[in-house]
Design a protein around this motif. Sequence first.
Motif, PDB file in Angstrom:
ATOM      1  N   GLU A 146      42.720  14.649  15.942  1.00  0.00           N
ATOM      2  CA  GLU A 146      43.698  13.986  15.078  1.00  0.00           C
ATOM      3  C   GLU A 146      44.538  14.970  14.276  1.00  0.00           C
ATOM      4  O   GLU A 146      45.519  14.584  13.647  1.00  0.00           O
ATOM      5  N   ARG A 147      44.128  16.244  14.283  1.00  0.00           N
ATOM      6  CA  ARG A 147      44.789  17.238  13.440  1.00  0.00           C
ATOM      7  C   ARG A 147      45.631  18.182  14.284  1.00  0.00           C
ATOM      8  O   ARG A 147      45.194  18.637  15.343  1.00  0.00           O
ATOM      9  N   GLU A 148      46.817  18.489  13.791  1.00  0.00           N
ATOM     10  CA  GLU A 148      47.672  19.461  14.471  1.00  0.00           C
ATOM     11  C   GLU A 148      47.534  20.858  13.868  1.00  0.00           C
ATOM     12  O   GLU A 148      48.079  21.819  14.407  1.00  0.00           O
ATOM     13  N   ASN A 149      46.818  20.949  12.760  1.00  0.00           N
ATOM     14  CA  ASN A 149      46.727  22.230  12.041  1.00  0.00           C
ATOM     15  C   ASN A 149      45.416  22.971  12.297  1.00  0.00           C
ATOM     16  O   ASN A 149      45.112  23.943  11.618  1.00  0.00           O
ATOM     17  N   ILE A 150      44.626  22.520  13.279  1.00  0.00           N
ATOM     18  CA  ILE A 150      43.367  23.178  13.613  1.00  0.00           C
ATOM     19  C   ILE A 150      43.421  23.653  15.060  1.00  0.00           C
ATOM     20  O   ILE A 150      43.631  22.862  15.980  1.00  0.00           O
ATOM     21  N   LYS A 151      43.259  24.940  15.245  1.00  0.00           N
ATOM     22  CA  LYS A 151      43.237  25.542  16.582  1.00  0.00           C
ATOM     23  C   LYS A 151      41.875  26.174  16.783  1.00  0.00           C
ATOM     24  O   LYS A 151      41.437  26.997  15.963  1.00  0.00           O
ATOM     25  N   ILE A 152      41.199  25.803  17.877  1.00  0.00           N
ATOM     26  CA  ILE A 152      39.854  26.307  18.138  1.00  0.00           C
ATOM     27  C   ILE A 152      39.849  27.166  19.398  1.00  0.00           C
ATOM     28  O   ILE A 152      40.339  26.749  20.448  1.00  0.00           O
ATOM     29  N   TYR A 153      39.275  28.359  19.264  1.00  0.00           N
ATOM     30  CA  TYR A 153      39.005  29.230  20.400  1.00  0.00           C
ATOM     31  C   TYR A 153      37.504  29.156  20.657  1.00  0.00           C
ATOM     32  O   TYR A 153      36.716  29.848  20.010  1.00  0.00           O
ATOM     33  N   PHE A 154      37.127  28.304  21.615  1.00  0.00           N
ATOM     34  CA  PHE A 154      35.711  28.078  21.891  1.00  0.00           C
ATOM     35  C   PHE A 154      35.082  29.314  22.525  1.00  0.00           C
ATOM     36  O   PHE A 154      35.705  30.034  23.304  1.00  0.00           O
ATOM     37  N   ASP A 155      33.830  29.504  22.198  1.00  0.00           N
ATOM     38  CA  ASP A 155      33.123  30.684  22.671  1.00  0.00           C
ATOM     39  C   ASP A 155      33.029  30.729  24.196  1.00  0.00           C
ATOM     40  O   ASP A 155      33.156  31.800  24.801  1.00  0.00           O
ATOM     41  N   TYR A 156      32.815  29.580  24.839  1.00  0.00           N
ATOM     42  CA  TYR A 156      32.657  29.603  26.294  1.00  0.00           C
ATOM     43  C   TYR A 156      33.925  30.076  26.972  1.00  0.00           C
ATOM     44  O   TYR A 156      33.878  30.707  28.040  1.00  0.00           O
ATOM     45  N   LYS A 157      35.076  29.814  26.355  1.00  0.00           N
ATOM     46  CA  LYS A 157      36.340  30.313  26.887  1.00  0.00           C
ATOM     47  C   LYS A 157      36.496  31.812  26.601  1.00  0.00           C
ATOM     48  O   LYS A 157      36.992  32.567  27.445  1.00  0.00           O
ATOM     49  N   LEU A 158      36.087  32.234  25.420  1.00  0.00           N
ATOM     50  CA  LEU A 158      36.193  33.651  25.073  1.00  0.00           C
ATOM     51  C   LEU A 158      35.273  34.499  25.943  1.00  0.00           C
ATOM     52  O   LEU A 158      35.577  35.670  26.215  1.00  0.00           O
ATOM     53  N   GLN A 159      34.154  33.935  26.389  1.00  0.00           N
ATOM     54  CA  GLN A 159      33.264  34.690  27.272  1.00  0.00           C
ATOM     55  C   GLN A 159      33.901  34.906  28.642  1.00  0.00           C
ATOM     56  O   GLN A 159      33.586  35.873  29.337  1.00  0.00           O
ATOM     57  N   GLU A 160      34.808  34.008  29.022  1.00  0.00           N
ATOM     58  CA  GLU A 160      35.538  34.187  30.277  1.00  0.00           C
ATOM     59  C   GLU A 160      36.617  35.259  30.123  1.00  0.00           C
ATOM     60  O   GLU A 160      36.877  36.023  31.050  1.00  0.00           O
ATOM     61  N   LYS A 161      37.214  35.294  28.938  1.00  0.00           N
ATOM     62  CA  LYS A 161      38.313  36.242  28.727  1.00  0.00           C
ATOM     63  C   LYS A 161      38.499  36.499  27.242  1.00  0.00           C
ATOM     64  O   LYS A 161      38.814  35.591  26.483  1.00  0.00           O
TER      65      LYS A 161
END
Length: 295
Positions: A181-196
């Motif tokens: 519901e929020r446009e002001n929260i950006k999440i970089y999930f760990d499982y994605k960061l482990q890929e790159k």
Amino acid sequence: MQQYRYTPSFGGLPSRNPEDSKVLIISCPLETTTTYKKGTREGPQAILLASYNLELYDEELDDIPAEVGIYTHPDLSLSLGNLKKALEEIENFTFNIIDYKHFPVFLGGEHTITKAILRAYTKKYDSFSILHLDAHSDLRGEYEGTENSHACALREASEKIKIVQVGIRSMSEEEKDYVKERENIKIYFDYKLQEKFDAFVVEDILKNLEEEVYITLDFDVFNPSEMPAVGTPEPGGLSWYQVLYLLREVFKNKKVIGADFVEFSPIPGLVYPDYMAARLIYKTIGYYKKYSLRA
């Protein structure tokens, strides 16, 4: 009002006049709502004691960050039996010190201290963003009957301020729906960061931050094999050099207006996490000295 115990100075450095120092270390040994491993109240003192063993010269920066001037403030006299009042005391203290133009570094204690700190920052700054390094989103509306839980530490701020979360690998369905519901929260999930995790990812993180940035770092953002001394260890997580890389680039490219390091829970007889925590804070001070104070 209860005064916490004697506060060691960061790095064992001689006491300096706060007016002659650029960095202010503030211990907030608050622990009321932790839900798994206890002990975050002992975190600030364990970090400060470990910092006595730091080599003050930094080989990466080819510099002595301590020369910036580091003043260790006595532990705050918090109303430890009254969480609401303790948060008000942290907020009032923070509000007053922001005008002194120090770079404040807060040591927790549970993550709830960040809620109080950010209340003060939102009163002082018209616009800034939050870089939140953590295993958990901490965006619940309430947890175990209170909105002041450590699991709710970033919820209030997220209703007003842009937040970039890095390393998240545990969140509730409630938090997932809230973020949608929020446009002001950006999440970089760990499982994605482990890929790159590379320069392009860090550049994208920087693009999502405002010019002025407040950093809040929960030590469980690290892989627990490197940092086991946390309240709620989660599998996965970032490495020492990944976190340093991100912090360095933020200081290079943004104006960092303050930072807190929370949820460190010392393990009796195991000293390397204490030292790692102290070294991370000293590296942060080094980045501040090199990049934020440059001509």
